[in-house]
Design an enzyme around this catalytic site. Structure first.
Site, PDB file in Angstrom:
ATOM      1  N   GLY A   1      -2.540   1.274  -3.232  1.00  0.00           N
ATOM      2  CA  GLY A   1      -3.448   1.204  -2.252  1.00  0.00           C
ATOM      3  C   GLY A   1      -4.694   0.205  -1.943  1.00  0.00           C
TER       4      GLY A   1
ATOM      5  N   ARG B   1      -8.108  -4.948  -1.663  1.00  0.00           N
ATOM      6  CA  ARG B   1      -8.983  -5.738  -1.713  1.00  0.00           C
ATOM      7  C   ARG B   1      -9.254  -5.325   0.107  1.00  0.00           C
ATOM      8  NH1 ARG B   1      -5.065 -11.460  -1.629  1.00  0.00           N
ATOM      9  NH2 ARG B   1      -3.503 -10.605  -1.448  1.00  0.00           N
TER      10      ARG B   1
ATOM     11  N   LYS C   1      -9.553  -8.186   4.906  1.00  0.00           N
ATOM     12  CA  LYS C   1      -8.832  -7.928   3.959  1.00  0.00           C
ATOM     13  C   LYS C   1      -9.727  -9.329   3.163  1.00  0.00           C
ATOM     14  CE  LYS C   1      -4.011 -10.156   2.569  1.00  0.00           C
ATOM     15  NZ  LYS C   1      -3.112  -9.895   2.509  1.00  0.00           N
TER      16      LYS C   1
ATOM     17  N   ASP D   1      -9.908  -8.435  -8.281  1.00  0.00           N
ATOM     18  CA  ASP D   1     -10.657  -9.489  -7.699  1.00  0.00           C
ATOM     19  C   ASP D   1     -11.115  -8.766  -6.157  1.00  0.00           C
ATOM     20  OD1 ASP D   1      -9.948 -11.298  -6.159  1.00  0.00           O
ATOM     21  OD2 ASP D   1     -10.224 -12.728  -8.116  1.00  0.00           O
TER      22      ASP D   1
ATOM     23  N   ASP E   1       5.355  -0.855   0.081  1.00  0.00           N
ATOM     24  CA  ASP E   1       4.172  -0.629   0.474  1.00  0.00           C
ATOM     25  C   ASP E   1       4.063  -2.234   1.082  1.00  0.00           C
ATOM     26  OD1 ASP E   1       4.697  -2.139  -2.084  1.00  0.00           O
ATOM     27  OD2 ASP E   1       2.578  -3.013  -2.082  1.00  0.00           O
ATOM     28  N   ASN E   2       4.981  -2.175   1.550  1.00  0.00           N
ATOM     29  CA  ASN E   2       4.129  -3.389   3.140  1.00  0.00           C
ATOM     30  C   ASN E   2       5.521  -3.501   4.529  1.00  0.00           C
ATOM     31  OD1 ASN E   2       2.849  -4.870   0.852  1.00  0.00           O
ATOM     32  ND2 ASN E   2       4.216  -6.229   0.155  1.00  0.00           N
TER      33      ASN E   2
END
Length: 501
Positions: A99, A102, A125, A137, A264-265
């Site tokens: 998902g 960031r 992003k 983070d 996922d890319n």
């Protein structure tokens, strides 16, 4: 009547009518949330050509209100920010739920300046933690944000299907990677950020209703011509497969290496997406690995076509409950290899200035790549300089010949090439012009990006904008910028890029 970009009225960010079509899907597809504010943000770089796509006044880049909005400190009017859920295979291994860890989608907006009518989504992003951050983070760093910004715009200028980058904002706020770095937010744009992994997410959970909702959303919004097909989900798989194959042929033709071709890319629209540890080929080596993290070489240059096919099969597996029959899915996936081969063949003919197709062209291409690999010839300079060869002037190829360690091998190949040009009565001047439109002089070499980044890290952003200006015209001669087309310095070979960003 088409209206030029210059004639269109330009707007501020708050005047742009943001929507969010993704919110038409159920809440299980995303999480609504606000970006995490960035401490005292400042503008690093902006792309006027990307701004023109959505009718945004590039003067906005200097306004603090705009900087705050694209840093997550202020939500633009009408925005409905969210982070999407998806899953994926990473380095060939099922990774489960991933998902937007960031990235936060602000919404979508009309793109009157785009080549095709439609909308573009605006995504931040590095905008902070989301429920999908997986111990991260939620931040991006200045280094990787500049690389993504420059490469997105460079690829678009090359003609390669790609997401775009509107701007990058930075901050003195510190984040930890291998060493402490400063935070940044990249604002990127694409018609959609739906990925292969978006479909895998629902397939592996056995949730066919959500799978169908997503497929219908994608077809309705991006492939409306498939709605009336007898088998629309098979047609969707075939079209995505075709686009993916042609995109990867483009990558191979310009020497681009993605570095992290996880499912996922992979864009459901066949766009180059998620610029992380990418690279452009310099000393030609088909086995070159641009991603230092990729110890096994899964995503090496020569592997990219095969991995593209593998990823399409992963998408086919996810769509199988909707297609209903394995043989039908295989039939759709069979589009990949001829689509890749056809596009690659057309691009190679253009790169060599060949106007016709002959039976022996495959051998000519194979022999060319063989001698390039043996001498580790600079990929971009080889094709660019080859355009200067003249059929009846034996010394005209000295500039490209000088790139070779084994010059006798080049001489032998040049004899074949000249004979092939004579076969079709090629005109030197016309061929040179055509080849220079097919072979860029300027690409985003890692060392050029690194030089721009090092200046940016001391808040001198002039080299980022200068490099962007050069890369926006990759096929032009630009004699005043000749240094950007030079062979890389020796220290460039020590640069490493990895998945850390």
């Amino acid at each position: 009547m088409n209206v030029s970009t210059r004639q269109r009225p330009l707007f501020s960010l708050d005047e742009l009518p943001l929507e969010n079509s993704y919110t038409s899907l159920p809440a299980s597809f995303y999480t609504r949330l606000q970006p995490t504010p960035l401490s005292r943000p400042y503008m690093v770089c902006g792309s006027a050509s990307a701004a023109a796509l959505i009718g945004l006044d590039p003067a906005e880049f200097a306004r603090q209100e705009f900087i705050d909005a694209v840093s997550g400190n202020r939500i633009p009017a009408q925005s409905q920010p969210l982070a999407a859920v998806y899953s994926g295979h990473q380095f060939g291994v099922w990774a489960g739920q991933l998902g937007d860890g960031r990235a936060i989608l602000l919404g979508d907006i009309d793109a009157p300046g785009a080549a095709a009518p439609g909308k573009l989504e605006l995504q931040l992003k590095g905008a902070g933690m989301t429920p999908y951050s997986r111990m991260g983070d939620g931040r991006a760093v200045l280094r990787s944000s500049i690389r993504e910004f420059l490469c997105s715009e460079a690829m678009a200028a090359l003609g390669v299907p790609s997401s775009r980058a509107l701007c990058v904002t930075g901050s003195d706020q510190r984040v930890m990677r291998e060493t402490p770095e400063t935070a940044a937010v990249a604002t990127r744009m694409a018609p959609s950020f739906v990925r292969f992994g978006s479909f895998e997410h629902w397939f592996y959970q056995g949730r066919e209703d959500e799978l169908k909702l997503l497929a219908d959303y994608v077809i309705g919004r991006f492939y409306p011509e498939l709605k009336d097909q007898p088998q629309p989900y098979k047609a969707l798989l075939a079209e995505v497969t075709r686009r993916t194959a042609e995109m990867i042929a483009w990558w191979q033709a310009v020497g681009f290496m993605h570095g992290v071709m996880n499912t996922d890319n992979m864009s459901i629209l066949g766009l180059t997406l998620d610029y992380g540890p990418f690279g452009f080929m310099e000393a030609f080596d088909p086995r070159h690995i641009c991603n230092h993290t990729d110890q096994q070489g899964r995503y090496a240059y020569s592997m990219q076509p095969q991995i593209g096919d593998w990823n399409c099969h992963a998408l086919g597996q996810a769509l199988l409950p909707l297609i209903g029959d394995v043989d039908e899915a295989k039939d759709a996936l069979a589009v990949y290899r001829p689509a890749f081969a056809g596009k690659m063949d057309a691009l190679l003919h253009a790169k060599l200035g060949l106007a016709t197709t002959q039976d022996e062209d495959g051998k000519l291409f194979d022999d060319m790549f063989g001698i390039m690999a043996a001498s580790h010839v600079d990929f971009t300079l080889f094709f660019r300089r080859l355009g200067d060869l003249r059929i009846a002037e034996p010394g005209s190829e000295e500039a490209v010949r000088d790139l070779f360690i084994d010059r006798a091998a080049f001489d032998q190949w040049a004899v074949q090439y000249r004979a092939r040009l004579l076969q079709e009565n090629s005109n030197d001047m016309q061929r040179r012009l055509a080849m220079h439109q097919a072979n860029p002089k300027y690409v985003l070499r890692n060392y050029l990006a690194q030089q721009a980044i090092e200046k940016a890290q001391i808040k001198d952003f002039s080299e980022v904008q200068k490099l962007l200006a050069v890369l926006e015209h990759p096929y032009d001669e630009q004699p005043e910028n000749e240094q950007y087309a030079a062979l890389p310095p020796d220290w460039a070979s020590e640069l490493e890029v990895s998945c850390s960003s």
